[in-house]
Scaffold this motif. Structure first.
Motif, mmCIF file in Angstrom:
data_model
loop_
_atom_site.group_PDB
_atom_site.id
_atom_site.type_symbol
_atom_site.label_atom_id
_atom_site.label_comp_id
_atom_site.label_asym_id
_atom_site.label_seq_id
_atom_site.Cartn_x
_atom_site.Cartn_y
_atom_site.Cartn_z
ATOM 1 N N ASP A 217 1.221 -1.123 -0.344
ATOM 2 C CA ASP A 217 -0.130 -0.023 0.162
ATOM 3 C C ASP A 217 1.122 1.052 0.193
ATOM 4 O OD1 ASP A 217 -1.704 2.951 0.283
ATOM 5 O OD2 ASP A 217 -2.873 1.127 2.087
ATOM 6 N N PRO A 218 0.995 1.698 -0.768
ATOM 7 C CA PRO A 218 1.823 3.343 -1.148
ATOM 8 C C PRO A 218 1.790 4.499 0.215
ATOM 9 C CG PRO A 218 0.186 3.096 -3.104
ATOM 10 C CD PRO A 218 -0.316 2.140 -1.802
ATOM 11 N N THR A 219 0.269 4.246 1.122
ATOM 12 C CA THR A 219 -0.038 5.523 1.789
ATOM 13 C C THR A 219 0.911 5.336 3.189
ATOM 14 O OG1 THR A 219 -2.346 4.224 2.341
ATOM 15 C CG2 THR A 219 -2.040 5.739 0.652
ATOM 16 N N THR A 222 4.142 6.197 2.719
ATOM 17 C CA THR A 222 4.372 7.551 2.582
ATOM 18 C C THR A 222 4.181 7.938 4.477
ATOM 19 O OG1 THR A 222 3.140 7.922 0.628
ATOM 20 C CG2 THR A 222 3.091 9.821 1.869
ATOM 21 N N ALA A 246 10.942 4.235 -5.225
ATOM 22 C CA ALA A 246 9.117 3.198 -5.321
ATOM 23 C C ALA A 246 8.801 4.262 -6.738
ATOM 24 C CB ALA A 246 8.260 4.277 -4.433
ATOM 25 N N PRO A 247 8.147 3.508 -7.054
ATOM 26 C CA PRO A 247 7.179 3.286 -8.500
ATOM 27 C C PRO A 247 5.722 4.594 -8.468
ATOM 28 C CG PRO A 247 5.921 1.601 -8.003
ATOM 29 C CD PRO A 247 7.554 2.155 -6.582
ATOM 30 N N GLU A 248 5.343 5.200 -7.431
ATOM 31 C CA GLU A 248 4.874 5.886 -6.962
ATOM 32 C C GLU A 248 5.214 7.395 -6.946
ATOM 33 O OE1 GLU A 248 3.115 1.846 -5.446
ATOM 34 O OE2 GLU A 248 4.707 3.853 -5.043
ATOM 35 N N PRO A 249 5.141 8.710 -7.748
ATOM 36 C CA PRO A 249 5.339 9.730 -7.592
ATOM 37 C C PRO A 249 4.567 10.477 -5.770
ATOM 38 C CG PRO A 249 4.157 9.479 -9.210
ATOM 39 C CD PRO A 249 4.265 8.179 -8.946
ATOM 40 N N ALA A 250 3.539 9.532 -5.592
ATOM 41 C CA ALA A 250 3.884 9.928 -4.087
ATOM 42 C C ALA A 250 4.476 9.546 -3.189
ATOM 43 C CB ALA A 250 1.995 10.137 -3.786
ATOM 44 N N VAL A 251 5.046 8.557 -3.413
ATOM 45 C CA VAL A 251 5.546 7.718 -2.503
ATOM 46 C C VAL A 251 6.868 8.674 -2.144
ATOM 47 C CG1 VAL A 251 7.180 6.067 -0.879
ATOM 48 C CG2 VAL A 251 4.788 5.895 -2.058
ATOM 49 N N ARG A 252 7.525 9.273 -3.728
ATOM 50 C CA ARG A 252 8.927 9.499 -3.808
ATOM 51 C C ARG A 252 9.079 11.399 -3.676
ATOM 52 N NH1 ARG A 252 8.030 7.252 -8.806
ATOM 53 N NH2 ARG A 252 8.097 9.545 -10.028
#
Length: 322
Positions: A217-219, A222, A246-252
């Motif tokens: 889960d990316p949240t 984060t 990470a592949p998700e921009p929000a996590v980066r």
């Protein structure tokens, strides 16, 4: 002549008898805070308990001051942005006519001379209100903005009524039990809540939390970046480096926000790498972190971001430099 009272530490009494009351810093400039002498002793000295709880010498005395009726002052309730301007006699009349004058004050925008000091006398130290009028019975707020660090009883109050955002967090063993229970149930909401509590700590069990860097889960990832951002535990930059890939921009982006708080060479190197991230939101966050690092390499990167293809990134760099 208008008569006022000024409450001050007893340690200043001898100096005031010799030279008067010095002008101190106030919200309206430099001057002296006063309150009219009214028929009610309690109302006249209402500020005593509130002033007594503040840092400084213990024990207050009342200094009686007489001012010309036409002396310009400001009058209003504590915290007013623009108190009303009035003459001294008008300020006395206005406060005396109020149904509830608690929390009101008069500000004299100058020092009080020795000739204007009429009397310095002792007062009962248990008079008045604390915090604000009618505060008795109101649940105290323990947020970072309201609490006073080092105040008597503040630690017990925070432990009894922890603030949901500003803590203090539960004991380490309780947090670990919550973390293990949420992981066993695969409860992502509970994991995020526990990580938010870990963000209130200065250090923590990084090996136990590092496994969440690969959580599906990316949240959760984060929340992990925000939880360890301010930790002094060795290995935090390694965890943030994994999140930065990470592949998700929000996590980066959350990893970049966390790295901005860390003045370590590893954090700077990771920010430099993220400056070439394909997501504009990540590059914008990197620019905010690089402005606090004054090195030739970071200065060159900021120059490059100042001409970024994305207008939001360029605007962020311009605002940060200004």
């Amino acid at each position: 002549m208008a008569t006022f009272v000024h409450l001050t530490p007893a340690a200043h009494a001898a100096r005031i008898r010799r030279t008067g009351i010095r002008a101190g810093s106030g919200r309206s400039g430099r001057g002296v805070y006063l309150f009219p002498v009214l028929p009610s002793y309690t109302l006249t000295h209402q500020w005593l308990r509130e002033l007594a709880r503040r840092p400084g010498p213990r024990g207050l005395v009342a200094v009686h001051v007489r001012l010309p009726d036409g002396e310009p002052v400001t009058v209003g309730r504590y915290g007013e942005r623009e108190p009303a301007r009035a003459a001294a006699a008008e300020a006395v009349r206005r406060i005396g006519a109020l149904e509830d004058a608690r929390g009101w004050e008069v500000f004299l925008p100058r020092a009080v001379t020795r000739a204007e000091v009429r009397q310095v006398r002792a007062v009962r130290q248990v008079n008045g209100w604390r915090y604000f009028p009618d505060a008795h019975g109101v649940v105290p707020c323990t947020c970072e903005g309201c609490r006073v660090r080092g105040e008597y009883g503040s630690r017990r109050l925070r432990a009894r009524r922890p603030h949901p955002l500003d803590g203090p967090p539960p004991p380490p063993r309780v947090l670990l039990d919550r973390l293990d229970g949420a992981a066993a149930r695969d409860d992502t909401a509970a994991l995020r809540e526990t990580l938010a509590l870990y963000a209130l700590c200065r250090r923590g069990p990084l090996p136990r939390l590092a496994a969440l860097a690969t959580h599906p889960d990316p949240t959760v990832r984060t929340a992990l970046a925000g939880a360890v951002a301010h930790w002094s535990t060795p290995g935090v930059d390694t965890v943030l480096g994994e999140l930065a890939r990470a592949p998700e921009p929000a996590v980066r982006r959350s990893a970049a926000e966390a790295l901005a708080y860390r003045p370590t060479p590893e954090a700077t190197a990771l920010l430099v790498a993220l400056a070439a991230d394909p997501a504009p939101a990540v590059r914008e966050t990197v620019a905010e972190g690089l402005t606090h690092r004054e090195t030739p390499e970071t200065a060159a990167l900021l120059d490059r971001l100042a001409s970024d293809p994305d207008p939001d990134v360029r605007e962020a760099v311009t605002m940060l430099r200004d």
